[in-house]
Design a protein around this motif. Structure first.
Motif, short mmCIF file in Angstrom:
data_model
loop_
_atom_site.label_atom_id
_atom_site.label_comp_id
_atom_site.label_asym_id
_atom_site.label_seq_id
_atom_site.Cartn_x
_atom_site.Cartn_y
_atom_site.Cartn_z
N GLU A 91 -20.67 3.67 -55.92
CA GLU A 91 -19.20 3.80 -56.11
C GLU A 91 -18.52 4.97 -54.82
OE1 GLU A 91 -15.47 4.22 -59.15
OE2 GLU A 91 -17.39 4.97 -59.64
N ALA A 92 -19.55 5.78 -55.11
CA ALA A 92 -19.24 7.13 -53.88
C ALA A 92 -19.25 6.78 -52.74
CB ALA A 92 -20.14 8.40 -54.51
N GLU A 93 -20.36 5.94 -52.32
CA GLU A 93 -20.62 5.41 -50.98
C GLU A 93 -19.32 4.63 -50.51
OE1 GLU A 93 -22.95 5.99 -48.46
OE2 GLU A 93 -23.29 7.73 -49.79
N VAL A 94 -19.01 3.72 -51.26
CA VAL A 94 -17.74 2.66 -51.09
C VAL A 94 -16.51 3.66 -50.68
CG1 VAL A 94 -16.18 0.97 -51.85
CG2 VAL A 94 -18.82 0.98 -52.07
N GLU A 95 -16.40 4.64 -51.70
CA GLU A 95 -15.12 5.47 -51.26
C GLU A 95 -15.20 6.14 -50.11
OE1 GLU A 95 -12.17 6.52 -52.76
OE2 GLU A 95 -12.65 4.83 -54.07
N LYS A 96 -16.28 6.70 -49.73
CA LYS A 96 -16.66 7.48 -48.26
C LYS A 96 -16.20 6.34 -47.36
CE LYS A 96 -20.22 10.55 -49.61
NZ LYS A 96 -21.55 11.09 -49.71
N LEU A 97 -16.83 5.24 -47.37
CA LEU A 97 -16.49 4.21 -46.33
C LEU A 97 -15.11 3.95 -46.29
CD1 LEU A 97 -19.60 1.95 -46.80
CD2 LEU A 97 -19.22 3.37 -44.96
N LEU A 98 -14.25 3.66 -47.58
CA LEU A 98 -13.05 3.41 -47.44
C LEU A 98 -12.15 4.63 -46.76
CD1 LEU A 98 -12.52 1.75 -50.75
CD2 LEU A 98 -12.38 0.58 -48.54
N ILE A 99 -12.49 5.59 -46.82
CA ILE A 99 -11.76 6.89 -46.19
C ILE A 99 -12.05 6.89 -44.89
CG2 ILE A 99 -12.01 9.35 -46.04
CD1 ILE A 99 -12.54 9.64 -49.28
N LYS A 100 -13.21 6.66 -44.46
CA LYS A 100 -13.50 6.61 -42.93
C LYS A 100 -12.59 5.52 -42.26
CE LYS A 100 -18.27 8.40 -42.83
NZ LYS A 100 -19.63 8.13 -42.44
N LEU A 101 -12.59 4.29 -43.04
CA LEU A 101 -11.91 3.42 -42.36
C LEU A 101 -10.43 3.33 -42.45
CD1 LEU A 101 -13.59 0.13 -44.11
CD2 LEU A 101 -13.87 0.71 -41.93
N HIS A 102 -10.01 4.05 -43.36
CA HIS A 102 -8.73 4.48 -43.49
C HIS A 102 -8.23 5.63 -42.21
CE1 HIS A 102 -4.56 5.23 -45.10
NE2 HIS A 102 -4.87 6.61 -45.18
N GLN A 103 -9.21 6.55 -42.09
CA GLN A 103 -9.09 7.56 -40.93
C GLN A 103 -8.87 6.82 -39.81
OE1 GLN A 103 -12.14 10.35 -42.02
NE2 GLN A 103 -10.76 11.43 -43.36
N ALA A 104 -9.91 5.75 -39.62
CA ALA A 104 -9.91 5.19 -38.30
C ALA A 104 -8.68 4.39 -37.88
CB ALA A 104 -11.27 4.23 -38.30
N ASP A 105 -8.06 3.70 -38.92
CA ASP A 105 -7.07 2.93 -38.98
C ASP A 105 -5.48 3.88 -38.49
OD1 ASP A 105 -8.16 0.53 -39.42
OD2 ASP A 105 -7.52 0.47 -41.62
N GLU A 106 -5.75 5.09 -38.98
CA GLU A 106 -4.78 5.91 -38.76
C GLU A 106 -4.80 6.43 -37.18
OE1 GLU A 106 -4.97 9.07 -41.49
OE2 GLU A 106 -3.52 7.94 -43.04
N GLY A 107 -5.97 6.47 -36.67
CA GLY A 107 -6.22 6.96 -35.47
C GLY A 107 -5.62 5.74 -34.12
N GLU A 108 -5.72 4.71 -34.55
CA GLU A 108 -5.23 3.64 -33.83
C GLU A 108 -3.73 3.50 -33.50
OE1 GLU A 108 -7.32 0.07 -34.89
OE2 GLU A 108 -9.41 0.94 -35.05
N PRO A 109 -3.37 3.29 -32.24
CA PRO A 109 -2.07 3.06 -32.39
C PRO A 109 -1.57 1.57 -33.09
CG PRO A 109 -2.90 2.53 -30.37
CD PRO A 109 -4.18 2.75 -31.04
N LYS A 110 -0.36 1.66 -33.68
CA LYS A 110 -0.05 0.63 -34.43
C LYS A 110 0.66 -0.35 -33.52
CE LYS A 110 0.23 2.99 -38.64
NZ LYS A 110 0.86 3.02 -40.21
N GLN A 111 0.42 -1.56 -33.77
CA GLN A 111 1.09 -2.89 -33.13
C GLN A 111 2.46 -3.15 -33.81
OE1 GLN A 111 -1.71 -6.09 -32.94
NE2 GLN A 111 -2.80 -5.26 -31.53
N VAL A 112 3.64 -3.15 -33.03
CA VAL A 112 4.72 -3.51 -33.62
C VAL A 112 5.12 -5.06 -33.14
CG1 VAL A 112 7.09 -2.96 -33.55
CG2 VAL A 112 5.53 -1.21 -33.41
N ASP A 113 5.41 -5.95 -33.95
CA ASP A 113 5.81 -7.21 -33.81
C ASP A 113 7.17 -7.21 -33.20
OD1 ASP A 113 3.53 -8.35 -34.62
OD2 ASP A 113 4.29 -8.44 -36.88
#
Length: 78
Positions: free
Chosen positions: A53-75
């Motif tokens: 569970e702790a490992e999954v949490e760490k991975l989710l945090i990393k994924l969330h941080q990576a998503d915040e760093g990418e420019p968002k596509q606007v339709d």
């Protein structure tokens, strides 16, 4: 414990102990040892689940941080 268990191995052994106890074929002298072993196996399973569970949490945090760093596509609306 002297042996490193996988979650699956500990869980299978625990299921076997439960089946033995439920069968009613265990004598009183062996019952205490089986219950103690079951308690140890439950601790192993709990520790493995907590670790996973702790490992999954760490991975989710990393994924969330990576998503915040990418420019968002606007339709664009036409």
């Amino acid at each position: 414990m002297d042996t490193e268990y996988t979650y699956e191995g500990a869980f299978q052994e625990l299921q076997s102990i439960v089946a033995d106890i439920e069968s009613g074929q265990i004598n009183v002298d062996d019952l205490t040892a089986k219950i103690q072993r079951a308690a140890s196996l439950i601790a192993v399973c709990r520790a493995k689940l907590t670790s996973s569970e702790a490992e999954v949490e760490k991975l989710l945090i990393k994924l969330h941080q990576a998503d915040e760093g990418e420019p968002k596509q606007v339709d664009e609306e036409e």
